[in-house]
Write an enzyme that holds these catalytic residues in place. Structure first.
Site, PDB file in Angstrom:
ATOM      1  CG  ASP A  87     -88.882  69.728 -27.369  1.00 36.20           C
ATOM      2  OD1 ASP A  87     -89.363  68.553 -27.148  1.00 36.20           O
ATOM      3  OD2 ASP A  87     -88.941  70.106 -28.522  1.00 36.20           O
ATOM      4  CG  HIS A 101     -93.075  69.875 -25.654  1.00 43.52           C
ATOM      5  ND1 HIS A 101     -92.777  69.435 -26.944  1.00 43.52           N
ATOM      6  CD2 HIS A 101     -93.559  71.025 -25.489  1.00 43.52           C
ATOM      7  CE1 HIS A 101     -92.805  70.567 -27.619  1.00 43.52           C
ATOM      8  NE2 HIS A 101     -93.465  71.511 -26.565  1.00 43.52           N
TER       9      HIS A 101
END
Length: 384
Positions: free
Chosen positions: A222, A244
């Site tokens: 993430d 991410h």
């Protein structure tokens, strides 16, 4: 004869009076130091094994230096290092482990002023996250504990910490002022297997001021960094892989929805969903300003190279203007998409809500050019 004796006695008395020493001056009396405080400042404490977490929670304020050696934290228990005495130094040694239980955590919590938390050479905080990973992250399935709450820390340092296999989000930095994190490693690569780990954010930052993170190595699934609110935040000389990327937001829907004066400098972003992302929640209010990405290199982005959205959480709708994005600088940002499934640059702004952007020496290649960008600021293009 009597007169002579009297005279002699008088002379002797006079000599005795003259020879008598003066009364010494009384020294100034000062209050004795508090012995208990001196003891606290001088005490080094070591806690280990399965009872160490309980003991440190009870005895932490009696220690100026705390060694946590091969600690085995019981299930459902936070390693409680909150409200430490000013100036306390905490050192992790060996492998710290955590028992299994479905709960929200955190596994570790630290607060105080002038606190130093560090890992000794070879020390590992092992979350053994595979016991919780189910592909759902924090959105369902098993309830998973967050790892490290760095809340309400002032003028403090966290350094040389190695965290392995976090169940879900790793560092939560909240209510902190003048906090420096140096040489932090987050290794969640085992969670890539079958995409089982999710929402393993490296650093989530909120309501904090003057935060510096440098020398981080983050391998996760993430956001490497997600800044939801705060001011004067600096992230540099780091590597982010598999997650991410470098994110502002999501901004909106919280008590504090202002992000101001953030710099990302000299960061490599590898094999991530995107490298640079700004997320303003659809329909909410706040502000994002004075944001700089400088000397950012990225490779093999899978979804986007650069993505800015003012309709995050509801991308099917027209972007809203409640969270303006202003004074946004990209300088020397160079990267590649993994293939043409990746959009090189995507911008979705509300009308007039993105302004004073400056991009120079920005290049993204290897993907596709978006034809759906909305309200792109003057001088900026989705086709680089």
């Amino acid at each position: 004869m009597v007169r002579q004796l009297a005279l002699a006695c008088g002379l002797l008395a006079a000599v005795a009076v003259q020879a008598a020493p003066a009364e010494p001056a009384h020294p100034m009396v000062t209050e004795a130091p508090d012995a208990s405080l001196l003891h606290k400042r001088a005490t080094t404490c070591t806690f280990s094994g399965s009872e160490g977490a309980s003991k440190v929670s009870k005895s932490k304020t009696a220690c100026s230096t705390i060694y946590l050696s091969a600690l085995a934290v019981p299930s459902g228990t936070t390693l409680d290092l909150k409200d430490l005495n000013d100036g306390t130094h905490v050192i992790f040694e060996g492998e710290t482990t955590f028992g299994y239980e479905e709960w929200e955590g955190p596994l570790v919590s630290v607060s105080g002023t002038d606190i130093t938390v560090e890992g000794a050479s070879g020390a590992v905080l092992n979350g053994d996250g595979s016991r919780w990973w189910d592909g759902e992250g924090g959105n369902g399935g098993k309830t998973k504990p967050k790892f490290f709450a760095a809340h309400d820390l002032t003028s403090s340092t966290i350094k040389s910490i190695y965290i392995e296999n976090s169940p879900v989000q790793v560092f939560s930095i909240d209510g902190a002022t003048d906090l420096t994190l140096t040489d932090i490693t987050i290794d969640n690569t085992d969670g890539d297997t079958d995409d089982l780990a999710a929402n393993t954010d490296g650093f989530d930052i909120g309501e904090s001021t003057d935060i510096t993170i440098t020398g981080a190595k983050v391998y996760n699934q993430d956001d490497c960094v997600a800044i939801n609110s705060g001011e004067n935040i600096y992230f540099s000389a780091s590597v982010c892989s598999g997650g991410h990327g470098l994110s502002i937001g999501s901004v909106g829907g919280r008590d504090d929805n202002t992000v101001k004066n953030v710099t990302f400098y000299d960061v490599n972003v590898l094999k991530s969903q995107q490298a640079i992302r700004i997320k303003a929640i659809y329909g909410d209010t706040g502000s994002i300003s004075d944001i700089t990405y400088h000397e950012i290199a990225f490779s093999d982005a899978t979804d986007y190279g650069i993505v800015i959205e003012q309709n995050y959480d509801d991308t099917s709708k027209t972007p809203t203007t409640g969270v303006p994005i202003t004074d946004f600088t990209l300088e020397n940002v160079i990267g590649t998409c993994a293939d043409d499934d990746c959009t090189e640059v995507y911008i979705a702004c509300g009308s007039g809500a993105c302004s004073d952007w400056s991009w120079s020496s920005v290049s993204v290649t290897g993907g596709k050019v978006s034809s759906k960008c909305l309200n792109v600021p003057s001088g900026i293009s989705c086709d680089l």
